[in-house]
Design an enzyme around this catalytic site. Structure first.
Site, PDB file in Angstrom:
ATOM      1  N   LEU A 100      39.291  34.306  42.058  1.00 18.36           N
ATOM      2  CA  LEU A 100      39.060  35.752  41.381  1.00 18.36           C
ATOM      3  C   LEU A 100      38.473  35.585  40.082  1.00 18.36           C
ATOM      4  O   LEU A 100      39.221  34.638  39.080  1.00 18.36           O
ATOM      5  CB  LEU A 100      40.186  36.593  41.634  1.00 18.36           C
ATOM      6  CG  LEU A 100      40.757  36.865  43.153  1.00 18.36           C
ATOM      7  CD1 LEU A 100      41.947  37.715  43.023  1.00 18.36           C
ATOM      8  CD2 LEU A 100      39.375  37.552  43.866  1.00 18.36           C
ATOM      9  N   ASP A 101      37.590  36.293  39.722  1.00 16.93           N
ATOM     10  CA  ASP A 101      36.969  36.399  38.321  1.00 16.93           C
ATOM     11  C   ASP A 101      38.415  36.709  37.199  1.00 16.93           C
ATOM     12  O   ASP A 101      39.088  37.196  37.837  1.00 16.93           O
ATOM     13  CB  ASP A 101      36.222  37.460  38.051  1.00 16.93           C
ATOM     14  CG  ASP A 101      34.890  37.279  38.923  1.00 16.93           C
ATOM     15  OD1 ASP A 101      34.341  36.031  39.408  1.00 16.93           O
ATOM     16  OD2 ASP A 101      34.133  38.142  38.799  1.00 16.93           O
ATOM     17  N   ARG A 102      38.254  36.223  36.147  1.00 12.12           N
ATOM     18  CA  ARG A 102      39.318  36.487  35.049  1.00 12.12           C
ATOM     19  C   ARG A 102      39.873  37.860  35.114  1.00 12.12           C
ATOM     20  O   ARG A 102      41.192  38.009  35.029  1.00 12.12           O
ATOM     21  CB  ARG A 102      38.787  36.041  33.677  1.00 12.12           C
ATOM     22  CG  ARG A 102      39.926  35.852  32.592  1.00 12.12           C
ATOM     23  CD  ARG A 102      39.600  35.254  31.471  1.00 12.12           C
ATOM     24  NE  ARG A 102      40.550  35.144  30.458  1.00 12.12           N
ATOM     25  CZ  ARG A 102      41.087  36.113  29.498  1.00 12.12           C
ATOM     26  NH1 ARG A 102      40.314  37.169  29.634  1.00 12.12           N
ATOM     27  NH2 ARG A 102      42.087  35.883  28.581  1.00 12.12           N
TER      28      ARG A 102
END
Length: 232
Positions: A100-102
């Site tokens: 998952l993106d930051r």
């Protein structure tokens, strides 16, 4: 397996500390004190450290409610990773299943089961991943149809047909993708002139985010959840 290695792999402590604990008589196997760290034990032996059982588990499975600001990596010298949030006995080989993106929140599976991860992430299986997104403006039936047909995002990404459920207000949506390409949801909305302001993963295959799990917290999968995800 050596006794000290068994204890270390079950996350009971460092190998050096566990050797000292064994020599100090703090470990029992099947009710008997063993003081030799090199003594061999079996997976079905009853091993206790300071009276507490250390049961053998080949694989472990955690549901993490990932917060924003944490990266989906096993280690990083500069930024906090999702594994840094797993503060109980750490097993070797843990990793996040997918990324998952930051700045993305939501469901993330943490395990040491590489075979399961491969099945869940395999492009051939098209496992559904459901996201809630808040956009910088409303979308309409036009965007829903574009997503449903399969969207040409740019020269490197053509997304498979995607379910787009428009909520109320129309700037909030539920998106179901069957791939996991880099920044996919954000790039798809950029392609139709919308920016994703907030993104949260709600489910991955049959595994659904436990809404009672606070952001940043984790728990082991239930038997029902584990059985369901093993069928993927």
């Amino acid at each position: 397996m050596r006794l000290d290695k068994y204890l270390a792999e079950m996350g009971a402590g460092s190998r050096s500390d566990l050797k000292k604990a064994v020599r100090a008589g703090r470990v029992t196997v099947n009710g008997s004190v063993l003081k030799d760290p090199a003594a061999h034990v079996q997976a079905d032996d009853e091993v206790r450290l300071d009276g507490e059982p250390v049961a053998y588990e080949e694989y472990v499975y955690y549901m993490l409610h990932k917060p924003a600001g944490v990266i989906s990596a096993t280690e990083d010298k500069r930024q906090q990773t999702v594994l840094d949030l797993i503060d109980e006995r750490q097993r070797k080989g843990l990793f996040p299943v997918g990324r998952l993106d930051r700045d993305t929140e939501g469901l993330l599976l943490i395990t040491n089961d590489g075979e399961l991860a491969h099945r869940l992430l395999s492009p051939k299986r098209h496992v559904d991943k459901v996201y809630f997104a808040r956009l910088d403006g409303p979308v309409s039936e036009t965007e829903r149809k574009l997503f449903a047909e399969g969207l040409r995002v740019d020269e490197t990404l053509t997304a498979l047909p995607t379910d787009l459920e428009i909520l109320d207000p129309a700037s909030e949506v539920r998106v179901t993708i069957r791939e996991g390409k880099f920044h996919q949801v954000k790039r798809m909305f950029e392609a139709v002139g919308r920016e994703v302001l907030y993104l949260r993963r709600l489910s991955m295959g049959p595994l659904i985010l436990d809404e009672s799990l606070p952001i940043g917290a984790y728990r082991r999968l239930t038997e029902e959840e584990l059985s369901a995800i093993m069928e993927v």
